[in-house]
Design a protein around this motif. Structure first.
Motif, PDB file in Angstrom:
ATOM      1  N   ASP A   1       9.397  13.719   4.426  1.00 35.41           N
ATOM      2  CA  ASP A   1       9.651  13.182   3.092  1.00 35.41           C
ATOM      3  C   ASP A   1       9.130  11.752   3.015  1.00 35.41           C
ATOM      4  O   ASP A   1       8.695  11.170   4.019  1.00 35.41           O
ATOM      5  N   ALA A   2       9.166  11.181   1.812  1.00 34.79           N
ATOM      6  CA  ALA A   2       8.577   9.861   1.589  1.00 34.79           C
ATOM      7  C   ALA A   2       9.252   8.792   2.442  1.00 34.79           C
ATOM      8  O   ALA A   2       8.583   7.903   2.981  1.00 34.79           O
TER       9      ALA A   2
ATOM     10  N   ILE B   1       4.504   5.616  -5.419  1.00 36.71           N
ATOM     11  CA  ILE B   1       4.729   5.554  -6.870  1.00 36.71           C
ATOM     12  C   ILE B   1       3.673   6.380  -7.609  1.00 36.71           C
ATOM     13  O   ILE B   1       3.977   7.079  -8.586  1.00 36.71           O
ATOM     14  N   THR B   2       2.421   6.318  -7.148  1.00 38.38           N
ATOM     15  CA  THR B   2       1.370   7.118  -7.761  1.00 38.38           C
ATOM     16  C   THR B   2       1.688   8.604  -7.657  1.00 38.38           C
ATOM     17  O   THR B   2       1.489   9.373  -8.609  1.00 38.38           O
ATOM     18  N   GLU B   3       2.201   9.028  -6.505  1.00 36.21           N
ATOM     19  CA  GLU B   3       2.561  10.432  -6.322  1.00 36.21           C
ATOM     20  C   GLU B   3       3.695  10.831  -7.265  1.00 36.21           C
ATOM     21  O   GLU B   3       3.667  11.909  -7.868  1.00 36.21           O
TER      22      GLU B   3
ATOM     23  N   GLY C   1       0.813  -1.217   0.000  1.00 33.43           N
ATOM     24  CA  GLY C   1       0.000   0.000   0.000  1.00 33.43           C
ATOM     25  C   GLY C   1       0.845   1.264   0.000  1.00 33.43           C
ATOM     26  O   GLY C   1       0.560   2.214  -0.743  1.00 33.43           O
ATOM     27  N   ALA C   2       1.888   1.289   0.824  1.00 33.15           N
ATOM     28  CA  ALA C   2       2.751   2.468   0.902  1.00 33.15           C
ATOM     29  C   ALA C   2       3.482   2.695  -0.419  1.00 33.15           C
ATOM     30  O   ALA C   2       3.615   3.833  -0.887  1.00 33.15           O
ATOM     31  N   LEU C   3       3.956   1.618  -1.018  1.00 34.95           N
ATOM     32  CA  LEU C   3       4.682   1.746  -2.276  1.00 34.95           C
ATOM     33  C   LEU C   3       3.773   2.252  -3.392  1.00 34.95           C
ATOM     34  O   LEU C   3       4.163   3.124  -4.178  1.00 34.95           O
ATOM     35  N   ARG C   4       2.579   1.704  -3.471  1.00 36.93           N
ATOM     36  CA  ARG C   4       1.665   2.150  -4.530  1.00 36.93           C
ATOM     37  C   ARG C   4       1.314   3.620  -4.364  1.00 36.93           C
ATOM     38  O   ARG C   4       1.222   4.363  -5.345  1.00 36.93           O
ATOM     39  N   SER C   5       1.135   4.064  -3.130  1.00 35.40           N
ATOM     40  CA  SER C   5       0.836   5.469  -2.885  1.00 35.40           C
ATOM     41  C   SER C   5       2.014   6.348  -3.302  1.00 35.40           C
ATOM     42  O   SER C   5       1.829   7.380  -3.973  1.00 35.40           O
TER      43      SER C   5
ATOM     44  N   THR D   1       8.025   5.689   9.498  1.00 36.03           N
ATOM     45  CA  THR D   1       7.140   5.900  10.642  1.00 36.03           C
ATOM     46  C   THR D   1       5.972   4.928  10.618  1.00 36.03           C
ATOM     47  O   THR D   1       5.632   4.307  11.644  1.00 36.03           O
ATOM     48  N   GLY D   2       5.351   4.782   9.465  1.00 33.89           N
ATOM     49  CA  GLY D   2       4.249   3.831   9.359  1.00 33.89           C
ATOM     50  C   GLY D   2       4.695   2.414   9.645  1.00 33.89           C
ATOM     51  O   GLY D   2       3.980   1.642  10.308  1.00 33.89           O
TER      52      GLY D   2
END
Length: 244
Positions: A222-223, A175-177, A169-173, A229-230
């Protein structure tokens, strides 16, 4: 089930099928060369650009020759994914530090996705059964299993699945950004400035007080920081749940 050209049916996955003998003329081929060419194409032009015809052209070979090495585009995608898994350092479960092992896995996945953005698109679609993917899975499962020491394999699987779901989920978010920035020419700060007038009007209604605090008081991260953190929140939750 794949029906091969010789008339024999064969449901064997590509990992278990022997590679045909090398034929140097007119151009040498191998599964590795095919996969590397497909990865180069996907890195440059995106996943939608990958086809057996285009990969064959990159290798100066006829498309039909590729069918001696793989049967479908889906098999090619599976091979590409496994090649990227091969770039991810595998944690050593023997040191007993499950948090370090899972953090290493997560960071390795993120770095791989930043190098190959299409990799994130293929995560979670179906189980990855290639040797590199299975080796990564084994290492992360073993790290958790060793830490628990209870033989509760269900808890091991659920904890590892939770980390994997977070990473995907984090990666897709992220990469989408990145893709949105390229498409619009606006980075996150520039987008915030462009949308600030509308957002200020909405917040002025008073209907979103918590969101207003986020906009006014939350610090910029930053990303990498957001990802870490997540991940720490999740690992802390696993530790509390499993008592490790």
């Amino acid at each position: 089930m794949v029906v091969r050209k010789d008339g024999d049916s064969d449901s064997t996955l590509v990992w278990a099928r022997p590679e045909p003998p090398d034929r140097p003329a007119p151009a040498p081929l191998s599964r590795d060369r095919i996969v590397r060419a497909a990865i180069e194409l996907a890195d440059r032009d995106g996943l939608d650009a990958v086809s057996l015809r285009k990969v064959a052209a990159m290798l100066d070979a006829g498309p039909m020759r590729l069918y001696r090495y793989l049967s479908t585009k889906e098999e090619l995608l599976d091979l590409m994914v496994d090649a990227v898994y091969g770039e991810i350092p595998r944690p050593d479960p023997a040191d007993g530090d499950w948090r370090t092992a899972l953090r290493s896995f997560a960071h390795g996945m993120r770095q791989a996705a930043l190098r190959h953005e299409w990799f994130a698109d293929l995560l979670g679609r179906r189980p990855h059964l290639g040797p590199e993917a299975l080796a990564n899975l084994e290492a992360s499962l073993a790290a958790l299993d060793g830490a628990l020491g209870t033989g509760d394999i269900d808890s091991v699987i659920q904890a590892r699945d939770a980390v994997n779901a977070y990473v995907i989920g984090a990666l897709r978010s992220e990469i989408t950004e990145r893709r949105t920035e390229r498409a619009t020419g606006l980075d996150e700060h520039q987008w915030q400035v462009a949308s600030s007038s509308y957002l200020n009007q909405v917040l002025a209604t008073g209907r979103y007080p918590t969101l207003a605090r986020v906009v006014s008081d939350a610090g910029d991260r930053d990303a990498q920081a957001k990802f870490d953190t997540g991940l720490d929140y999740l690992l802390d939750g696993i530790a509390a749940r499993l008592g490790v």
